[in-house]
Structures are given as C-alpha cells and as structure tokens.
Scaffold this active site. Structure first.
Site, PDB file in Angstrom:
ATOM      1  N   LYS A  40     -12.108 118.795  35.197  1.00 26.17           N
ATOM      2  CA  LYS A  40     -13.017 118.939  35.955  1.00 26.17           C
ATOM      3  C   LYS A  40     -12.629 119.498  37.342  1.00 26.17           C
ATOM      4  O   LYS A  40     -13.444 119.760  38.090  1.00 26.17           O
ATOM      5  CB  LYS A  40     -13.933 117.170  36.362  1.00 26.17           C
ATOM      6  CG  LYS A  40     -14.369 116.698  35.220  1.00 26.17           C
ATOM      7  CD  LYS A  40     -14.654 115.333  35.701  1.00 26.17           C
ATOM      8  CE  LYS A  40     -15.068 114.405  34.449  1.00 26.17           C
ATOM      9  NZ  LYS A  40     -15.470 112.868  34.930  1.00 26.17           N
ATOM     10  N   GLY A  41     -11.379 119.094  37.770  1.00 23.13           N
ATOM     11  CA  GLY A  41     -10.799 119.468  38.846  1.00 23.13           C
ATOM     12  C   GLY A  41     -11.047 120.867  39.602  1.00 23.13           C
ATOM     13  O   GLY A  41     -11.236 121.042  40.605  1.00 23.13           O
ATOM     14  N   GLU A  96      -7.365 126.660  37.494  1.00 24.35           N
ATOM     15  CA  GLU A  96      -7.053 125.212  37.542  1.00 24.35           C
ATOM     16  C   GLU A  96      -6.874 124.635  38.892  1.00 24.35           C
ATOM     17  O   GLU A  96      -6.885 125.578  39.787  1.00 24.35           O
ATOM     18  CB  GLU A  96      -5.598 124.848  36.784  1.00 24.35           C
ATOM     19  CG  GLU A  96      -5.006 123.928  37.007  1.00 24.35           C
ATOM     20  CD  GLU A  96      -5.518 122.651  36.138  1.00 24.35           C
ATOM     21  OE1 GLU A  96      -7.003 122.351  36.358  1.00 24.35           O
ATOM     22  OE2 GLU A  96      -4.847 121.826  35.468  1.00 24.35           O
ATOM     23  N   ASP A  97      -7.248 123.411  39.095  1.00 28.20           N
ATOM     24  CA  ASP A  97      -7.209 122.960  40.796  1.00 28.20           C
ATOM     25  C   ASP A  97      -5.825 122.930  41.217  1.00 28.20           C
ATOM     26  O   ASP A  97      -5.477 123.501  42.299  1.00 28.20           O
ATOM     27  CB  ASP A  97      -7.941 121.595  40.786  1.00 28.20           C
ATOM     28  CG  ASP A  97      -7.206 120.489  39.562  1.00 28.20           C
ATOM     29  OD1 ASP A  97      -6.440 120.799  38.865  1.00 28.20           O
ATOM     30  OD2 ASP A  97      -7.641 119.380  39.736  1.00 28.20           O
ATOM     31  N   ASP A 100       0.953 120.579  38.732  1.00 27.05           N
ATOM     32  CA  ASP A 100       1.769 119.554  39.071  1.00 27.05           C
ATOM     33  C   ASP A 100       2.905 119.651  38.361  1.00 27.05           C
ATOM     34  O   ASP A 100       3.949 120.429  38.601  1.00 27.05           O
ATOM     35  CB  ASP A 100       0.954 118.215  38.870  1.00 27.05           C
ATOM     36  CG  ASP A 100       1.508 117.026  39.674  1.00 27.05           C
ATOM     37  OD1 ASP A 100       2.438 117.177  40.644  1.00 27.05           O
ATOM     38  OD2 ASP A 100       1.517 116.137  38.904  1.00 27.05           O
ATOM     39  N   LYS A 128       2.220 122.711  43.349  1.00 30.62           N
ATOM     40  CA  LYS A 128       3.149 121.720  43.666  1.00 30.62           C
ATOM     41  C   LYS A 128       4.475 121.835  43.048  1.00 30.62           C
ATOM     42  O   LYS A 128       4.836 121.096  41.995  1.00 30.62           O
ATOM     43  CB  LYS A 128       2.846 120.322  43.427  1.00 30.62           C
ATOM     44  CG  LYS A 128       1.888 119.276  44.430  1.00 30.62           C
ATOM     45  CD  LYS A 128       2.089 117.968  43.802  1.00 30.62           C
ATOM     46  CE  LYS A 128       0.619 117.454  44.281  1.00 30.62           C
ATOM     47  NZ  LYS A 128       0.393 116.067  43.766  1.00 30.62           N
ATOM     48  N   PHE A 150      -0.225 113.315  47.395  1.00 30.22           N
ATOM     49  CA  PHE A 150      -1.372 113.388  46.632  1.00 30.22           C
ATOM     50  C   PHE A 150      -2.597 113.928  47.349  1.00 30.22           C
ATOM     51  O   PHE A 150      -2.687 113.415  48.590  1.00 30.22           O
ATOM     52  CB  PHE A 150      -1.771 111.899  46.136  1.00 30.22           C
ATOM     53  CG  PHE A 150      -2.711 112.073  45.054  1.00 30.22           C
ATOM     54  CD1 PHE A 150      -2.252 112.271  43.688  1.00 30.22           C
ATOM     55  CD2 PHE A 150      -3.961 111.935  45.127  1.00 30.22           C
ATOM     56  CE1 PHE A 150      -2.917 112.368  42.683  1.00 30.22           C
ATOM     57  CE2 PHE A 150      -4.770 112.014  44.132  1.00 30.22           C
ATOM     58  CZ  PHE A 150      -4.564 112.134  42.604  1.00 30.22           C
ATOM     59  N   ASP A 157      -9.545 114.976  42.798  1.00 29.76           N
ATOM     60  CA  ASP A 157      -9.941 113.491  42.844  1.00 29.76           C
ATOM     61  C   ASP A 157      -8.800 112.404  42.757  1.00 29.76           C
ATOM     62  O   ASP A 157      -7.814 112.920  42.422  1.00 29.76           O
ATOM     63  CB  ASP A 157     -10.840 113.343  41.497  1.00 29.76           C
ATOM     64  CG  ASP A 157      -9.962 113.025  40.249  1.00 29.76           C
ATOM     65  OD1 ASP A 157      -9.203 113.974  40.099  1.00 29.76           O
ATOM     66  OD2 ASP A 157      -9.977 112.100  39.514  1.00 29.76           O
ATOM     67  N   ARG A 163     -14.228 114.164  45.028  1.00 25.98           N
ATOM     68  CA  ARG A 163     -14.273 115.683  44.435  1.00 25.98           C
ATOM     69  C   ARG A 163     -15.150 116.505  45.419  1.00 25.98           C
ATOM     70  O   ARG A 163     -14.881 117.739  45.506  1.00 25.98           O
ATOM     71  CB  ARG A 163     -14.623 115.678  43.096  1.00 25.98           C
ATOM     72  CG  ARG A 163     -13.817 115.204  41.797  1.00 25.98           C
ATOM     73  CD  ARG A 163     -14.205 115.590  40.579  1.00 25.98           C
ATOM     74  NE  ARG A 163     -13.691 114.815  39.488  1.00 25.98           N
ATOM     75  CZ  ARG A 163     -12.417 115.014  38.983  1.00 25.98           C
ATOM     76  NH1 ARG A 163     -11.734 116.020  39.353  1.00 25.98           N
ATOM     77  NH2 ARG A 163     -12.205 114.201  38.048  1.00 25.98           N
TER      78      ARG A 163
HETATM   79  P1  IMP Z   1      -0.207 118.535  35.303  1.00 27.46           P
HETATM   80  O1  IMP Z   1      -0.093 118.737  33.577  1.00 27.46           O
HETATM   81  O2  IMP Z   1       1.027 117.544  35.577  1.00 27.46           O
HETATM   82  O3  IMP Z   1       0.124 119.766  35.927  1.00 27.46           O
HETATM   83  O4  IMP Z   1      -1.361 118.111  35.820  1.00 27.46           O
HETATM   84  C1  IMP Z   1      -2.232 118.730  36.319  1.00 27.46           C
HETATM   85  C2  IMP Z   1      -3.323 117.816  36.613  1.00 27.46           C
HETATM   86  O5  IMP Z   1      -2.926 116.516  37.352  1.00 27.46           O
HETATM   87  C3  IMP Z   1      -4.460 118.524  37.654  1.00 27.46           C
HETATM   88  O6  IMP Z   1      -5.302 119.179  36.915  1.00 27.46           O
HETATM   89  C4  IMP Z   1      -5.056 117.344  38.521  1.00 27.46           C
HETATM   90  O7  IMP Z   1      -6.203 116.867  37.636  1.00 27.46           O
HETATM   91  C5  IMP Z   1      -3.926 116.323  38.506  1.00 27.46           C
HETATM   92  N1  IMP Z   1      -3.290 116.034  39.637  1.00 27.46           N
HETATM   93  C6  IMP Z   1      -2.070 116.418  39.950  1.00 27.46           C
HETATM   94  N2  IMP Z   1      -1.698 116.334  41.200  1.00 27.46           N
HETATM   95  C7  IMP Z   1      -2.921 116.092  41.977  1.00 27.46           C
HETATM   96  C8  IMP Z   1      -3.134 115.798  43.328  1.00 27.46           C
HETATM   97  O8  IMP Z   1      -2.240 115.746  44.236  1.00 27.46           O
HETATM   98  N3  IMP Z   1      -4.541 115.424  43.509  1.00 27.46           N
HETATM   99  C9  IMP Z   1      -5.341 115.468  42.431  1.00 27.46           C
HETATM  100  N4  IMP Z   1      -5.004 115.419  41.345  1.00 27.46           N
HETATM  101  C10 IMP Z   1      -3.813 115.843  40.923  1.00 27.46           C
HETATM  102 MG    MG Z   2      -7.848 114.854  38.014  1.00 27.70          MG
END
Ligand code: IMP
Ligand code: MG
Length: 180
Positions: A40-41, A96-97, A100, A128, A150, A157, A163
C-alpha cells in the site's frame, strides 16, 4: 506534528516528484509502459508521479508481504494481490515507497522478468542503501536517499498509521505522541 522530525515537506516532495516525472517521460517515450504500484505504501507517491508523467501509461497494482510475524521478516516474499495485466513484452516500471533490504523488489523484478517483461525498472520514493541485503536491487529512479531510520508519511506507515501525513517525517522516540 509535535515530536516528529520533518525530513521532507510536501512542497519538497512535489518538486522532486515533478523532476522524476520529467526524467521518466523522457526515458519511456514511445515505449507504452506499464506502471505498477506496489501497495500500500506507494499509493500516494504513485498518484502524484503518474500525473507528473506526460505520456500515455497503463496502471496496475500489486501487493506483496513478507512471510513471518513480528518485526523480523523471514525474507520470503509472498504476492498478496497480483497485477491484472499481462506483463509479457511490456516495459514495466515498479513504483515503490522505499527500498529497504530490497527483497520485495528483487522478488517482483524476478517474477515479472520470468513472465516475459521486456524490461523491469524501479522507481522508489526513498532509498535506504545501508540496509540492502545481498543480491539487492537498484532503483533507476529515486526520490530521496535516507539514512537507516524509520520514516512515515506520504504513504509510509507504522502499523498502518501515518500514511496520510502530507510530508515525510521521522517518528519520535517511543511513547511520545507523534500527531499534533
Ligand atoms: P524491503 O523488502 O526490505 O525492501 O521492504 C520494503 C518495505 O518495508 C517497504 O515497502 C515498506 O513497506 C517497509 N519499510 C521499510 N522501511 C520503512 C520505513 O522506514 N518506514 C515505513 N516502512 C518501511
Ligand atoms: Mg509498510
């Protein structure tokens, strides 16, 4: 918002999104791209970004989740909601938001490539890089690079909250009230 450190104002985000839209419009001209919002992000970023793109584009939505409960993800990514369009032969832009660990996008990129997409690129509002897991992905387009902290707002969220904040902020230490 009391206690929440504002990192990027609504105005700064809007200016950055405009620039991303211009770059994407130049790169995808004549390619009939398919833009995929990672729910949803990315929903708020996606809505603004697609309107900053001066090309006809097709839109679709996907939702992924990591297996395992609690705060530590097992790293396995599951598709909760799949796209409706066929991606075969298409130039796909995943929106994507935040990148990470990069596992969600690595999984989606692999999946769409396996389905025959002609290209699969990433546009992330935030990156990040310090958190990237092995075999991580690279965003062709990125709004802002953030440190390992974070962040919430503009779609991002914490437990489904924050959000709808119009800006991106860093949460205050636990126990302090963020909304004001
Ligand atoms: P990844 O698969 O570890 O890259 O995860 C990405 C997802 O983790 C993002 O789409 C977010 O929903 C969540 N996420 C990672 N870091 C943050 C943050 O600082 N704030 C909010 N959501 C985060
Ligand atoms: Mg999330």
């Amino acid at each position: 918002m009391k206690g929440c450190k504002r990192l990027y104002s609504a105005r700064a985000i809007a200016a950055r999104v405009k620039k991303l839209g211009k770059a994407i419009s130049a790169d995808y001209a004549g390619k009939d791209p398919l833009f995929v919002c990672v729910l949803k992000g990315a929903c708020i970023f996606f809505s603004d970004l697609v309107r900053a793109v001066s090309l006809p584009v097709q839109l679709d939505f996907v939702q992924a989740a990591s297996y395992g409960g609690g705060t530590v993800s097992s790293g396995e990514v599951r598709i909760v909601k799949d796209v409706e369009c066929s991606v075969a032969g298409r130039h796909v832009l995943l929106v994507e938001d935040i990148v990470d660990t990069g596992r969600t996008l690595a999984r989606l990129q692999e999946l769409f490539k396996a389905r025959g997409a002609r290209s699969v690129q990433i546009c992330a509002l935030l990156d990040k890089p310090s958190r990237r897991a092995a075999g991580g992905v690279r965003a062709a387009y990125c709004g802002f690079t953030v440190e390992d902290r974070f962040v919430v707002g503009y779609g991002l969220d914490l437990d489904e909250k924050y959000r709808n904040l119009p800006y991106i902020g860093e949460l205050p230490p636990q126990g302090e009230e963020a909304w004001q």
